[in-house]
Design a protein around this motif. Sequence first.
Motif, PDB file in Angstrom:
ATOM      1  N   UNK A   1     -14.392 -53.287  -2.878  1.00 35.81           N
ATOM      2  CA  UNK A   1     -13.760 -52.066  -3.381  1.00 35.81           C
ATOM      3  C   UNK A   1     -12.359 -51.938  -2.794  1.00 35.81           C
ATOM      4  N   UNK A   2     -11.483 -51.258  -3.481  1.00 31.88           N
ATOM      5  CA  UNK A   2     -10.135 -51.044  -2.981  1.00 31.88           C
ATOM      6  C   UNK A   2     -10.180 -50.244  -1.682  1.00 31.88           C
ATOM      7  N   UNK A   3      -9.470 -50.730  -0.661  1.00 30.47           N
ATOM      8  CA  UNK A   3      -9.378 -50.017   0.609  1.00 30.47           C
ATOM      9  C   UNK A   3     -10.353 -50.483   1.674  1.00 30.47           C
TER      10      UNK A   3
ATOM     11  N   UNK B   1     -21.931 -43.195   7.724  1.00 28.36           N
ATOM     12  CA  UNK B   1     -20.834 -42.449   7.101  1.00 28.36           C
ATOM     13  C   UNK B   1     -19.621 -42.393   8.030  1.00 28.36           C
ATOM     14  N   UNK B   2     -19.858 -42.223   9.322  1.00 30.43           N
ATOM     15  CA  UNK B   2     -18.747 -42.256  10.277  1.00 30.43           C
ATOM     16  C   UNK B   2     -18.064 -43.613  10.286  1.00 30.43           C
ATOM     17  N   UNK B   3     -18.863 -44.668  10.282  1.00 29.69           N
ATOM     18  CA  UNK B   3     -18.280 -46.012  10.285  1.00 29.69           C
ATOM     19  C   UNK B   3     -17.440 -46.227   9.033  1.00 29.69           C
ATOM     20  N   UNK B   4     -17.942 -45.746   7.903  1.00 31.51           N
ATOM     21  CA  UNK B   4     -17.196 -45.899   6.657  1.00 31.51           C
ATOM     22  C   UNK B   4     -15.845 -45.182   6.728  1.00 31.51           C
ATOM     23  N   UNK B   5     -15.831 -43.939   7.202  1.00 26.39           N
ATOM     24  CA  UNK B   5     -14.586 -43.170   7.279  1.00 26.39           C
ATOM     25  C   UNK B   5     -13.576 -43.865   8.188  1.00 26.39           C
ATOM     26  N   UNK B   6     -14.027 -44.314   9.363  1.00 23.93           N
ATOM     27  CA  UNK B   6     -13.117 -44.944  10.315  1.00 23.93           C
ATOM     28  C   UNK B   6     -12.640 -46.299   9.818  1.00 23.93           C
ATOM     29  N   UNK B   7     -13.539 -47.064   9.193  1.00 22.99           N
ATOM     30  CA  UNK B   7     -13.147 -48.359   8.633  1.00 22.99           C
ATOM     31  C   UNK B   7     -12.138 -48.177   7.506  1.00 22.99           C
ATOM     32  N   UNK B   8     -12.411 -47.235   6.614  1.00 25.03           N
ATOM     33  CA  UNK B   8     -11.594 -47.059   5.417  1.00 25.03           C
ATOM     34  C   UNK B   8     -10.192 -46.549   5.771  1.00 25.03           C
ATOM     35  N   UNK B   9     -10.132 -45.406   6.418  1.00 23.43           N
ATOM     36  CA  UNK B   9      -8.830 -44.820   6.721  1.00 23.43           C
ATOM     37  C   UNK B   9      -8.160 -45.492   7.909  1.00 23.43           C
ATOM     38  N   UNK B  10      -8.956 -46.091   8.796  1.00 20.39           N
ATOM     39  CA  UNK B  10      -8.373 -46.847   9.897  1.00 20.39           C
ATOM     40  C   UNK B  10      -7.629 -48.067   9.397  1.00 20.39           C
ATOM     41  N   UNK B  11      -8.223 -48.779   8.438  1.00 22.02           N
ATOM     42  CA  UNK B  11      -7.551 -49.943   7.874  1.00 22.02           C
ATOM     43  C   UNK B  11      -6.300 -49.568   7.098  1.00 22.02           C
ATOM     44  N   UNK B  12      -6.395 -48.506   6.313  1.00 27.64           N
ATOM     45  CA  UNK B  12      -5.260 -48.111   5.486  1.00 27.64           C
ATOM     46  C   UNK B  12      -4.122 -47.497   6.299  1.00 27.64           C
ATOM     47  N   UNK B  13      -4.432 -46.986   7.479  1.00 25.57           N
ATOM     48  CA  UNK B  13      -3.386 -46.415   8.332  1.00 25.57           C
ATOM     49  C   UNK B  13      -2.860 -47.426   9.341  1.00 25.57           C
ATOM     50  N   UNK B  14      -3.298 -48.676   9.234  1.00 26.11           N
ATOM     51  CA  UNK B  14      -2.904 -49.688  10.215  1.00 26.11           C
ATOM     52  C   UNK B  14      -1.457 -50.137  10.056  1.00 26.11           C
ATOM     53  N   UNK B  15      -0.928 -50.066   8.832  1.00 26.74           N
ATOM     54  CA  UNK B  15       0.471 -50.455   8.616  1.00 26.74           C
ATOM     55  C   UNK B  15       0.958 -49.865   7.291  1.00 26.74           C
ATOM     56  N   UNK B  16       2.275 -49.780   7.168  1.00 29.88           N
ATOM     57  CA  UNK B  16       2.874 -49.180   5.966  1.00 29.88           C
ATOM     58  C   UNK B  16       2.602 -50.012   4.725  1.00 29.88           C
ATOM     59  N   UNK B  17       2.601 -51.332   4.873  1.00 29.78           N
ATOM     60  CA  UNK B  17       2.402 -52.199   3.708  1.00 29.78           C
ATOM     61  C   UNK B  17       1.042 -51.959   3.068  1.00 29.78           C
ATOM     62  N   UNK B  18      -0.006 -51.894   3.896  1.00 30.01           N
ATOM     63  CA  UNK B  18      -1.354 -51.677   3.356  1.00 30.01           C
ATOM     64  C   UNK B  18      -1.471 -50.317   2.682  1.00 30.01           C
ATOM     65  N   UNK B  19      -0.912 -49.275   3.311  1.00 27.80           N
ATOM     66  CA  UNK B  19      -1.001 -47.932   2.742  1.00 27.80           C
ATOM     67  C   UNK B  19      -0.263 -47.843   1.406  1.00 27.80           C
ATOM     68  N   UNK B  20       0.943 -48.431   1.344  1.00 24.43           N
ATOM     69  CA  UNK B  20       1.701 -48.403   0.098  1.00 24.43           C
ATOM     70  C   UNK B  20       1.021 -49.239  -0.986  1.00 24.43           C
ATOM     71  N   UNK B  21       0.512 -50.414  -0.589  1.00 20.81           N
ATOM     72  CA  UNK B  21      -0.150 -51.284  -1.559  1.00 20.81           C
ATOM     73  C   UNK B  21      -1.420 -50.644  -2.109  1.00 20.81           C
ATOM     74  N   UNK B  22      -2.104 -49.909  -1.272  1.00 22.83           N
ATOM     75  CA  UNK B  22      -3.303 -49.192  -1.693  1.00 22.83           C
ATOM     76  C   UNK B  22      -2.984 -48.261  -2.868  1.00 22.83           C
ATOM     77  N   UNK B  23      -1.913 -47.510  -2.752  1.00 22.55           N
ATOM     78  CA  UNK B  23      -1.524 -46.596  -3.838  1.00 22.55           C
ATOM     79  C   UNK B  23      -1.098 -47.365  -5.078  1.00 22.55           C
ATOM     80  N   UNK B  24      -0.335 -48.423  -4.872  1.00 23.29           N
ATOM     81  CA  UNK B  24       0.144 -49.191  -6.024  1.00 23.29           C
ATOM     82  C   UNK B  24      -1.001 -49.883  -6.757  1.00 23.29           C
ATOM     83  N   UNK B  25      -2.054 -50.240  -6.030  1.00 22.38           N
ATOM     84  CA  UNK B  25      -3.177 -50.895  -6.696  1.00 22.38           C
ATOM     85  C   UNK B  25      -3.912 -49.936  -7.624  1.00 22.38           C
ATOM     86  N   UNK B  26      -3.892 -48.661  -7.325  1.00 26.25           N
ATOM     87  CA  UNK B  26      -4.423 -47.687  -8.278  1.00 26.25           C
ATOM     88  C   UNK B  26      -3.609 -47.741  -9.571  1.00 26.25           C
ATOM     89  N   UNK B  27      -2.301 -47.870  -9.442  1.00 26.91           N
ATOM     90  CA  UNK B  27      -1.456 -47.992 -10.627  1.00 26.91           C
ATOM     91  C   UNK B  27      -1.768 -49.272 -11.403  1.00 26.91           C
TER      92      UNK B  27
END
Length: 352
Positions: free
Chosen positions: A74-76, A245-271
């Motif tokens: 899944x994305x993210x 559920x805690x592991x999922x939240x930390x894994x999901x948002x922890x990975x996406x907040x790890x760097x700007x490239x991942x966070x920006x790419x995450x949004x663009x992949x929705x597009x």
Amino acid sequence: QIKNKVEVVEDNRQEQSGNPQDSNAEAIKTPLKHAIDERIVHKTVTSRDGLTLKCIYIPCTTPGKSKTILLCSPLGFCNIFAFRPIIAKFGHEYSFINWQYRSLFESDTPATLRRCSVRDHAEDALDVMNGLGYDSVDVMIGHSMGVSVCCEFALLYPDNVGSMVMINGGHGHLFHTAFQPFFRIPFAGNISESIVNTLLNNNPKRVMQLLKDLGSNKSVESLLNFVGRKTGTPYMISVQGEGFYNEWVQMYFGGLSSDDTSANSYCRMFQELNAHSTYHLLHLIQNKCLLISGGLDYLTPPYLMKEMSSKIPDSEYHCCFLSTHLTLMENPDFVLEKMENFLGLNQETSLN
């Protein structure tokens, strides 16, 4: 052609035959996820356009078994969290391959955004397979965005995959049906598009970090643990532990907040998911397909997979009536039972 099978089944929280029955303290203390994670072999593969893709390989627990499953995330998701119930269930029959999509997490980012389309991810899937020494895989499993990758792969490389399992996904144009769980609403897609554009233009990494911090709040952690204990099936808890559920939240948002490239790419992949569609070509997919949706899925509504089943000649459709976009977390027993029948297996979990 084999006539499509369509079935809508009410959510079932009962323990399924062949699943671990232990829900005692010892099973919760030592969930099967630890045994799964210990078997992970980390690897890198170079794509056709020179990108380094981070991937993992999990060998089968039974010596001599050569069947392989390719997992499309899944994305993210930055690890195999979503697929642990499947790996625990079928690890005695299959080896598993998974990779991080280009421009996310530890995989490289292409020089141009145009090289991050769903087609590119499907082509990466073949590069990963070949890089690990496989010309084809027996089964391809996609969840959410992974469903789009599966469909694209089957249309590009039909001879390189045996059968496919697609969970909580759709056939394209994501914004046209997102947050419309029961029927399409005119112009509702504009709202989803605006949300993604707003997020993309307002430091998405900071937003992901705020959500991660919110999930780290002790009250939120306690609430999520309570929800996990009360709603998690015995099988889910035996594999992931009651804090899943805690592991999922930390894994999901922890990975996406790890760097700007991942966070920006995450949004663009929705597009990209909104720009992509295979609906007009689904009738050309000749691989045997199992499609599973959540009856309350707010992101990829169940009518999408029902539409897919009506187009794919050799397909079988099931709906877990009370699950949302996380059917594999909310009721893995349902998914595994359907997969077991689909794959022709009926054996005990190898890690039990």
